[in-house]
Design a protein around this motif. Structure first.
Motif, short mmCIF file in Angstrom:
data_model
loop_
_atom_site.label_atom_id
_atom_site.label_comp_id
_atom_site.label_asym_id
_atom_site.label_seq_id
_atom_site.Cartn_x
_atom_site.Cartn_y
_atom_site.Cartn_z
N LYS B 3 0.83 -1.21 0.00
CA LYS B 3 0.00 0.00 0.00
C LYS B 3 0.86 1.26 0.00
O LYS B 3 1.88 1.31 0.70
CB LYS B 3 -0.88 0.02 1.25
CG LYS B 3 -1.92 -1.09 1.29
CD LYS B 3 -2.73 -0.97 2.56
CE LYS B 3 -3.72 -2.11 2.67
NZ LYS B 3 -4.46 -2.03 3.96
N ALA B 4 0.42 2.24 -0.77
CA ALA B 4 1.12 3.52 -0.81
C ALA B 4 0.11 4.64 -0.67
O ALA B 4 -1.09 4.45 -0.87
CB ALA B 4 1.88 3.67 -2.13
N MET B 5 0.59 5.82 -0.31
CA MET B 5 -0.31 6.97 -0.22
C MET B 5 0.30 8.17 -0.91
O MET B 5 1.51 8.39 -0.87
CB MET B 5 -0.58 7.31 1.24
CG MET B 5 -1.51 8.51 1.39
SD MET B 5 -1.86 8.87 3.10
CE MET B 5 -3.41 8.02 3.27
N VAL B 28 -3.16 2.31 -4.00
CA VAL B 28 -2.84 3.69 -3.65
C VAL B 28 -3.99 4.41 -2.95
O VAL B 28 -5.13 4.39 -3.42
CB VAL B 28 -2.44 4.50 -4.91
CG1 VAL B 28 -1.89 5.87 -4.51
CG2 VAL B 28 -1.41 3.75 -5.74
N PHE B 29 -3.69 5.03 -1.84
CA PHE B 29 -4.65 5.89 -1.13
C PHE B 29 -4.27 7.34 -1.37
O PHE B 29 -3.11 7.63 -1.65
CB PHE B 29 -4.61 5.59 0.37
CG PHE B 29 -5.04 4.18 0.69
CD1 PHE B 29 -6.36 3.90 1.01
CD2 PHE B 29 -4.12 3.14 0.63
CE1 PHE B 29 -6.76 2.61 1.28
CE2 PHE B 29 -4.51 1.83 0.90
CZ PHE B 29 -5.83 1.57 1.23
N THR B 40 -6.68 9.23 7.39
CA THR B 40 -6.81 8.06 6.51
C THR B 40 -5.85 6.95 6.93
O THR B 40 -6.18 5.77 6.87
CB THR B 40 -6.51 8.46 5.05
OG1 THR B 40 -7.17 9.69 4.78
CG2 THR B 40 -6.98 7.40 4.07
N LEU B 41 -4.65 7.34 7.34
CA LEU B 41 -3.66 6.34 7.74
C LEU B 41 -4.12 5.56 8.96
O LEU B 41 -3.78 4.39 9.13
CB LEU B 41 -2.33 7.03 8.07
CG LEU B 41 -1.46 7.41 6.86
CD1 LEU B 41 -0.29 8.28 7.31
CD2 LEU B 41 -0.95 6.16 6.16
N GLY B 43 -7.16 4.90 9.55
CA GLY B 43 -8.33 4.12 9.20
C GLY B 43 -8.05 3.16 8.05
O GLY B 43 -7.27 2.21 8.19
N ALA B 44 -8.62 3.48 6.93
CA ALA B 44 -8.59 2.58 5.77
C ALA B 44 -7.18 2.25 5.28
O ALA B 44 -6.92 1.15 4.81
CB ALA B 44 -9.38 3.21 4.62
N ALA B 45 -6.27 3.23 5.41
CA ALA B 45 -4.95 3.06 4.79
C ALA B 45 -3.93 2.43 5.74
O ALA B 45 -2.73 2.57 5.55
CB ALA B 45 -4.45 4.41 4.29
N GLU B 46 -4.38 1.72 6.72
CA GLU B 46 -3.47 1.07 7.65
C GLU B 46 -2.54 0.13 6.87
O GLU B 46 -2.98 -0.54 5.95
CB GLU B 46 -4.28 0.27 8.67
CG GLU B 46 -3.58 0.11 9.99
CD GLU B 46 -4.27 -0.91 10.88
OE1 GLU B 46 -5.51 -0.94 10.87
OE2 GLU B 46 -3.55 -1.66 11.54
N GLY B 47 -1.27 0.14 7.24
CA GLY B 47 -0.34 -0.76 6.56
C GLY B 47 0.34 -0.15 5.36
O GLY B 47 1.04 -0.84 4.60
N VAL B 48 0.18 1.14 5.16
CA VAL B 48 0.88 1.83 4.06
C VAL B 48 2.39 1.78 4.30
O VAL B 48 2.85 2.00 5.42
CB VAL B 48 0.39 3.30 3.97
CG1 VAL B 48 1.41 4.17 3.24
CG2 VAL B 48 -0.94 3.35 3.26
#
Ligand SMILES: C[S@@+](CC[C@H](N)C(=O)[O-])C[C@H]1O[C@@H](n2cnc3c(N)ncnc32)[C@H](O)[C@@H]1O
Lengths: 282, 124
Positions: B3-5, B28-29, B40-41, B43-48
């Motif tokens: 995962k990336a943001m 990608v978030f 976001t990190l 919540g949904a983007a955990e593990g980026v």
């Protein structure tokens, strides 16, 4: 009234076959670079600026001018236009990792008394390869050793750029760790110039790889990357044999990613270090 | 999938970077500023594992974001790359001191992003 006739000025329709062969020969003779027979588009794209500069209208005219004159300058312009100078800092990081973790520590151990090392970036283009090495050596604390780094290329024009050690933003953006940018470069308007301490470690000179390659002396490590791909088998083989002669005993040759399959490696032993493949002189 | 943001207040820029990363195999978030990114990190983007962040943004700018993230143990191993129009050496040094791993000056090309990711050892 002009009529739209599709692609009337395209080189593919216009360039006579004998002129195509003439241009292939011209570039081959001057540089060893092989242009395949299906590269009409490439010839057109690269050479039309030369045609315009000479105030001509077509590639056929350019060929006629080349045939009718002896000025080496025009031939050089043609070769220059057909040459790929693309390069970047720390291209192929795995090889630099191999240098940092294995090769250089070994060399440092061997040369502890002499404190001298020599490197060659054959086909250096604008110098990114030679300067990447220079920065790496400084990072490894070899700034006060006697270090010889030679960069050579066929093109005087690109060597002038290399000597200036000045790069565009887009060039320092590519492959160069920002920590090195901050440490080893000065910003000059939109450009970035390497600091004197790095520039003075490298000397650049003109050299055709098809010439005698032993004139530069012996090197511990030779980079000959992303240039052999442009040559035919015979030229490649001759250059590899010569490079073998330019290496100090136990010295290493670094080739480009697309060149590791090169067949003529009888003179070298293939060595894998991490993700990198190197060739040790036998 | 890794995962990336991408954090940038320009929607177009987010889209461009997100596409590049997606082509390189990332999920990608996106976030429009540092504050939104933190939310976001968590919540949904955990593990980026990789974040590309702009400098100048409303609410929370890129530098503050980098500092905040680096102060949080949970995001210790995340690779942070600033992608910005700021081109002063002093700013690069500030970003590095704050904990950014790499720095790209705009405008950039796909090759530039790829080569930097290769340097960071995160090109898949
Ligand atoms: C693509 S660049 C490679 C630069 C660098 N070694 C790298 O890997 O990033 C190829 C260079 O080879 C040079 N070249 C082409 N033919 C040559 C020849 N016969 N002798 C020496 N250099 C040559 C070109 O001028 C060009 O700068």
């Amino acid at each position: 009234m002009a009529v739209l006739t599709g692609n009337a000025s395209s080189g593919k329709t216009d360039l006579q076959p004998e002129n195509y062969r003439f241009l292939q020969d011209c570039v081959y003779k001057e540089s060893g670079i092989v242009i395949d027979s299906d590269k009409h588009y490439l010839l057109e794209a690269r050479l039309m600026p030369v045609v315009k500069k000479q105030q001509l209208t077509s590639l056929n005219d350019l060929c006629n001018l080349l045939r009718a004159t002896r000025t080496p300058d025009l031939r050089r312009q043609v070769v220059e236009a057909m040459t790929t100078h693309e390069t970047l800092f720390f291209r192929d990081p795995a090889q630099y990792d191999a240098l940092r973790t294995v090769l250089l520590p070994q060399l440092i151990e061997q040369r502890r008394a002499l404190r001298s090392l020599s490197f060659w970036s054959a086909a250096s283009s604008s110098g990114q390869e030679a300067y990447s090495l220079a920065m790496l050596l400084r990072e490894m604390g070899l700034g006060d050793w006697s270090i010889r780094i030679v960069g050579t290329d066929l093109s005087e024009q690109i060597l002038d750029r290399a000597r200036a050690g000045k790069f565009l933003q887009i060039e320092v953006n590519r492959g160069l760790p920002v920590s090195y940018l901050v440490k080893y470069f000065n910003r000059q308007g939109l450009d970035w110039q390497l600091k004197e301490e790095v520039r003075r470690m490298v000397t650049f000179q003109k050299l055709d790889l098809r010439d005698n390659l032993r004139q530069l002396g012996a090197f511990d490590v030779v980079f000959c990357r992303n240039v052999l791909i442009y040559f035919d088998q015979q030229t490649k083989k001759r250059i590899l044999e010569q490079l073998r002669g330019a290496l100090a005993p136990g010295g290493h040759l670094l080739l480009g990613g697309a060149e590791t399959g090169v067949s003529a490696v009888d003179w070298f032993e293939r060595v894998s270090i991490g993700q990198a493949v190197l060739y040790r002189a036998r | 999938m890794l995962k990336a943001m991408v954090i940038d207040d320009s929607r177009a820029m987010r889209m461009i970077l997100a596409r590049t990363l997606a082509e390189l195999g990332y999920e990608v978030f996106q976030a429009a500023n540092g504050k939104e990114a933190i939310e976001t990190l968590e919540g949904a983007a955990e593990g980026v594992s990789l974040i590309l962040v702009d400098w100048n943004m409303p609410e929370m700018n890129g530098l503050s974001f980098v500092r905040k993230l680096r102060a949080d143990q949970r995001f210790h191993g995340v690779k942070l790359m600033m992608v910005t129009t700021e081109t002063q050496v002093e700013q690069m040094m500030t970003a590095l001191e704050a904990g950014a791993n790499e720095y790209v000056m705009k405008p950039f090309t796909r090759e530039i992003i790829e080569d930097k990711l290769r340097l960071l050892g995160v090109l898949q």
